[in-house]
Scaffold this motif. Sequence first.
Motif, PDB file in Angstrom:
ATOM      1  N   ASN A 676     -52.484  11.762  10.840  1.00 19.80           N
ATOM      2  CA  ASN A 676     -51.939  10.491  10.353  1.00 19.80           C
ATOM      3  C   ASN A 676     -50.425  10.460  10.553  1.00 19.80           C
ATOM      4  O   ASN A 676     -49.860   9.452  10.990  1.00 19.80           O
ATOM      5  N   LYS A 679     -49.860   9.777  14.050  1.00 16.76           N
ATOM      6  CA  LYS A 679     -50.272   8.421  14.446  1.00 16.76           C
ATOM      7  C   LYS A 679     -49.314   7.362  13.929  1.00 16.76           C
ATOM      8  O   LYS A 679     -48.993   6.401  14.619  1.00 16.76           O
ATOM      9  N   TYR A 680     -48.851   7.516  12.663  1.00 16.97           N
ATOM     10  CA  TYR A 680     -48.064   6.458  12.035  1.00 16.97           C
ATOM     11  C   TYR A 680     -46.561   6.735  12.109  1.00 16.97           C
ATOM     12  O   TYR A 680     -45.813   6.394  11.204  1.00 16.97           O
ATOM     13  N   ASP A 704     -43.555  12.786   6.978  1.00 17.09           N
ATOM     14  CA  ASP A 704     -43.118  12.298   8.294  1.00 17.09           C
ATOM     15  C   ASP A 704     -41.983  11.326   8.090  1.00 17.09           C
ATOM     16  O   ASP A 704     -41.717  10.890   6.972  1.00 17.09           O
ATOM     17  N   ALA A 722     -59.875   1.682   3.603  1.00 13.72           N
ATOM     18  CA  ALA A 722     -58.591   1.019   3.383  1.00 13.72           C
ATOM     19  C   ALA A 722     -57.651   1.288   4.555  1.00 13.72           C
ATOM     20  O   ALA A 722     -57.495   2.428   4.990  1.00 13.72           O
ATOM     21  N   GLN A 723     -57.071   0.231   5.072  1.00 18.22           N
ATOM     22  CA  GLN A 723     -56.068   0.388   6.131  1.00 18.22           C
ATOM     23  C   GLN A 723     -54.934  -0.582   5.845  1.00 18.22           C
ATOM     24  O   GLN A 723     -55.175  -1.726   5.456  1.00 18.22           O
ATOM     25  N   VAL A 724     -53.734  -0.072   6.004  1.00 16.82           N
ATOM     26  CA  VAL A 724     -52.577  -0.937   5.749  1.00 16.82           C
ATOM     27  C   VAL A 724     -52.403  -1.841   6.965  1.00 16.82           C
ATOM     28  O   VAL A 724     -52.418  -1.376   8.102  1.00 16.82           O
ATOM     29  N   GLY A 734     -59.009   4.839  14.184  1.00 15.29           N
ATOM     30  CA  GLY A 734     -59.231   5.294  12.803  1.00 15.29           C
ATOM     31  C   GLY A 734     -60.156   4.311  12.131  1.00 15.29           C
ATOM     32  O   GLY A 734     -60.193   3.138  12.512  1.00 15.29           O
ATOM     33  N   LEU A 735     -60.891   4.825  11.116  1.00 12.51           N
ATOM     34  CA  LEU A 735     -61.854   3.953  10.433  1.00 12.51           C
ATOM     35  C   LEU A 735     -61.430   3.658   9.001  1.00 12.51           C
ATOM     36  O   LEU A 735     -62.149   3.017   8.261  1.00 12.51           O
ATOM     37  N   GLY A 736     -60.289   4.153   8.610  1.00 17.13           N
ATOM     38  CA  GLY A 736     -59.872   3.925   7.212  1.00 17.13           C
ATOM     39  C   GLY A 736     -60.668   4.807   6.275  1.00 17.13           C
ATOM     40  O   GLY A 736     -60.830   4.475   5.105  1.00 17.13           O
ATOM     41  N   GLY A 738     -60.312   8.456   6.580  1.00 20.64           N
ATOM     42  CA  GLY A 738     -59.702   9.791   6.604  1.00 20.64           C
ATOM     43  C   GLY A 738     -59.129  10.180   5.262  1.00 20.64           C
ATOM     44  O   GLY A 738     -59.447  11.244   4.711  1.00 20.64           O
ATOM     45  N   LEU A 739     -58.296   9.301   4.672  1.00 22.80           N
ATOM     46  CA  LEU A 739     -57.661   9.648   3.402  1.00 22.80           C
ATOM     47  C   LEU A 739     -58.674   9.702   2.274  1.00 22.80           C
ATOM     48  O   LEU A 739     -58.519  10.464   1.326  1.00 22.80           O
ATOM     49  N   SER A 764     -43.463   8.743   5.114  1.00 26.47           N
ATOM     50  CA  SER A 764     -44.470   8.942   4.075  1.00 26.47           C
ATOM     51  C   SER A 764     -44.613  10.421   3.794  1.00 26.47           C
ATOM     52  O   SER A 764     -44.286  11.264   4.640  1.00 26.47           O
TER      53      SER A 764
HETATM   54  P1  ADP Z   1     -57.133   5.517   9.452  1.00 27.75           P
HETATM   55  O1  ADP Z   1     -58.332   5.909  10.178  1.00 27.75           O
HETATM   56  O2  ADP Z   1     -56.864   4.053   9.446  1.00 27.75           O
HETATM   57  O3  ADP Z   1     -55.955   6.341   9.763  1.00 27.75           O
HETATM   58  P2  ADP Z   1     -56.865   6.794   6.890  1.00 27.75           P
HETATM   59  O4  ADP Z   1     -57.758   6.783   5.668  1.00 27.75           O
HETATM   60  O5  ADP Z   1     -56.529   8.095   7.408  1.00 27.75           O
HETATM   61  O6  ADP Z   1     -57.509   5.802   7.907  1.00 27.75           O
HETATM   62  O7  ADP Z   1     -55.527   6.108   6.440  1.00 27.75           O
HETATM   63  C1  ADP Z   1     -55.626   4.891   5.777  1.00 27.75           C
HETATM   64  C2  ADP Z   1     -54.412   4.040   6.056  1.00 27.75           C
HETATM   65  O8  ADP Z   1     -53.278   4.600   5.426  1.00 27.75           O
HETATM   66  C3  ADP Z   1     -54.040   3.975   7.494  1.00 27.75           C
HETATM   67  O9  ADP Z   1     -54.769   2.960   8.163  1.00 27.75           O
HETATM   68  C4  ADP Z   1     -52.575   3.673   7.433  1.00 27.75           C
HETATM   69  O10 ADP Z   1     -52.371   2.305   7.286  1.00 27.75           O
HETATM   70  C5  ADP Z   1     -52.111   4.360   6.179  1.00 27.75           C
HETATM   71  N1  ADP Z   1     -51.519   5.693   6.465  1.00 27.75           N
HETATM   72  C6  ADP Z   1     -52.116   6.905   6.391  1.00 27.75           C
HETATM   73  N2  ADP Z   1     -51.258   7.886   6.661  1.00 27.75           N
HETATM   74  C7  ADP Z   1     -50.048   7.282   6.919  1.00 27.75           C
HETATM   75  C8  ADP Z   1     -48.737   7.754   7.270  1.00 27.75           C
HETATM   76  N3  ADP Z   1     -48.474   9.066   7.394  1.00 27.75           N
HETATM   77  N4  ADP Z   1     -47.740   6.859   7.435  1.00 27.75           N
HETATM   78  C9  ADP Z   1     -48.022   5.530   7.293  1.00 27.75           C
HETATM   79  N5  ADP Z   1     -49.221   5.025   6.969  1.00 27.75           N
HETATM   80  C10 ADP Z   1     -50.225   5.892   6.803  1.00 27.75           C
END
Ligand code: ADP
Length: 920
Positions: A676, A679-680, A704, A722-724, A734-736, A738-739, A764
């Motif tokens: 993540n 990616k972000y 990061d 959940a995805q921002v 990503g499928l939202g 992972g977290l 973050s």
């Molecule tokens: P995804 O498959 O979308 O990455 P995750 O559950 O891993 O799903 O993360 C959920 C959402 O949290 C992401 O879609 C992203 O919007 C936000 N996110 C996760 N990690 C970070 C990060 N390190 N910096 C910014 N946003 C993040």
Amino acid sequence: MTVAPESFLLFAGPLPEPMLLLSGSGLVLALNQACEERFGVDALKCRGKRLACMVVEPPDEIARYLLLSSRSRQVVLGGMTVRGRDEIACRAQGSAVSPKTAGSDAVIMLRLVPKQTAAGQFLALNLRIEELAREIRRRKHAEQLAIEHAERLQTTLASIGDGVITTDTDGRITSINWVAESLTGWTAEQASGLPLTRVFIVVNETTLQPVENPVQRALKLGNVVGLANHTMLIARDGAVWPIDHSAAPIRKADGGIIGCVLVFRDVTERRRSEQQLDEAVRFYHSSIDALTSHIAVLDENGVILEVNHGWRDFAERYDFAGFDCAVGVNYVTVCETSSNECADDRSIAAGLRDVLAGRMPLFELEYPCHSPKEERWFLMRASRFKSPGPVRVVVSHDDVTQRRAAQERLRASNMRLFSVLQLSPAGIVQADVAGRMTLVNDRWCQMLGYSEAELLGKNIIEVTHPTSVTPTLDAVGRLAAGGADFQILKTYSRKDGSVLSAQSNVAAVRSPQGEYEGLIAVVLDITERLRIEEELRRIASELSDADRRKDEFLATLAHELRNPLAPIRNGLELLRLAGGNLNTVEGVRKLIERQLNQMVRLVDDLMDVSRISTGRLQLRKERVVLASVVQSAVETSRPLIEAMGHVLTIELPGQALDIEVDPVRLAQVLLNLLNNAAKYSERNGRIWLTAVQHGSEVAVAVRDAGIGIPTDQLDRVFDMFAQVERALDKSQGGLGIGLCLVKRIVELHGGRVEAHSQGVGTGSEFIVWLPLLVDASVLHGRAERLQEADTPQRILVVDDSRDIADSLASMLRLLGNETCTAYDGEEAIAAADAFRPDVVILDIGLPKLNGYEACLRIRDLDQGKSMVIIAQSGWGQETDRRRTSEAGFDHHLVKPVDPEALMRLLRSKHSDLAPESRSS
Ligand code: ADP
């Protein structure tokens, strides 16, 4: 004796000679008419004057004469000349009427006789004439009096209401008044002189036979003939009058009978009244006979005067328990001496005595009188007549058995109703027209926190919350005006000031005529209901949120699954076109491998999510050093990090931190966080991985300097799917989830995870908190074993998918091993027997013989026990693993098999999985 002037005038008035009455001192007290006429003086003017003033002679001479007269009872002769119209010389004859006494003057009577003889004779003649005239006047006066008397009599007779007829001694009519005229039909003129029997005809009212004429009887008997009842007078015109009559003889002063008087009167009205009375009495008797009550009337001593039919009937039927209770019997005595066990006779007797003596106006007693067959109750009443006559008491006994039974039923029903009222889980309250509470149940008191005594009489509006007062008054107003029963959601104020939310169902109480008499409300406490509704709303909103996220997820999933397919398809096309160009083939292989890994990761994540959601994710915890897990995660993540040009800084504590975790799962957690971060973040970003011990915990942070997370979204990044929004373009597949996996896995380890960011563009940080193992011992890490040198082996690959079996065998051969393939269970056993492999990679779902059985059979072969048999299965649950283990497998790999994992397994075969180290 004194003579009053009135008495003097009475006898001296008519005498022809002038006479005076004087006091001894000479004052004129009175003078008669002859004086006035003879001397021409006015009696009124003279009265009170001195005699000396009326005569010529000197006063002292007159005084002397009068003194002499006042002292003599004999006539004292004298003379004096009276000065009136003329001067007339008279002879005086004075005498004392009463002598002088100590208290009063003497009274003298003085007679004056004029001296002139001729004049005297003329005067005598005149006097005679006057005498006659006076006599005539007196007679006239007497006649006048007689006439007036007769008129008065007539008027009296005329004005009295009775008929009056007088007769002479022969019974002939002498007078008849107007009442008698109108009743007989004869006028006075017609009747006068007729025999009474013609005019006054009477008959017996019942027999219509003539009755004896009362006048004849009165004349015959010479005394009053009393009233004869029930006779009727037959008038001249045939009219009939019921009359009362009486007759009496008329007597003279000497007692002789000179006639008869008959008095009679019309008694039609009286008869009518008598009849009415008679009817009333009969009505009274019929009425009390018709009553079911047993009634008796007692005299002042308690003796029964009269009883009704009910009393008689009851007495006859039940014999009053052997007592005679008929007319003439003293009822009080009967009751006092009664031995009847049934009735409370002693109390009745005492009550009767009180009423008879006037100590109380009414006595009532309800008493049982049970017979062997039935239970009966009676009500006894005794009350005094309110009349001025003799004391009378009415006694009644009523059978009230049915009323008592009805009362008993009503009481039982009320008790039931009361129980329902009190047991009701709802508050119940009744109020009068003004809204004052008249009945409340326990629940209602409980709901408001008041006692029953505090609530009764209080107005409902007083316990209504101010916000509900107007709607309540409006609704109750409509109800009172004839509106329908209603339901209202409102709030009440409890005694402690808190607010009660309630649903009130309100019904009107109306009289049989429909008039509003108040209301009954059944009140439910809906505080809990409102809370649940609110909770449901929240859950519904969350569900719809989750549903929305799920839809988004499906769209994303489709997208993510499709993404690798295009390059794979292109790669295949490329292979077809490339022919034998090895460079191209190698390039395509790498491409397909990358895409495949991507898809496998996706599917792995999905399966993990599913396992976590259904509680099926099992951890295989072991004691490890944190650094090894970190290393594993970093290694896996490194290609992505490097591809993005990020710089990764790792800071771990000097000493080894021991933790008891599932190393694969924890590596997965850290890998997710590192990926993540990569990616972000914009390309060439910075990523830090640090681990710091805090007491008994270790905090592993992945930070990061990337795009950051809006602070209001920090809480929900761990939610499933959940995805921002703003980060989507950076999602890189990503499928939202992972977290969400991170959080669940960490929690399964007894830890927690936090997300930190100052907002968009600020980077973050995700911190994983894990419990540390206090007593760390030396680790025997698999990592070391992975370092062992490769040794070529004989490997049998069994799968019903030829592609899988062949490709895997090819790959193993490329790595320097000797391989053999089989495509069903039986083939597998044959191959194992013939080829004698060191390792068998055996699929479970096989034709002919499944993997479990094939494994058992291979173990039965001579060399079978020393072989390492690895299951490759689509199912990776603990139960699946247990099953394969029970069937004799040494290891379990989940399809598609990760070649690297397989290599690690094969490399460790000799130290860990060698047949000699197996227990079985
Ligand atoms: P995804 O498959 O979308 O990455 P995750 O559950 O891993 O799903 O993360 C959920 C959402 O949290 C992401 O879609 C992203 O919007 C936000 N996110 C996760 N990690 C970070 C990060 N390190 N910096 C910014 N946003 C993040």
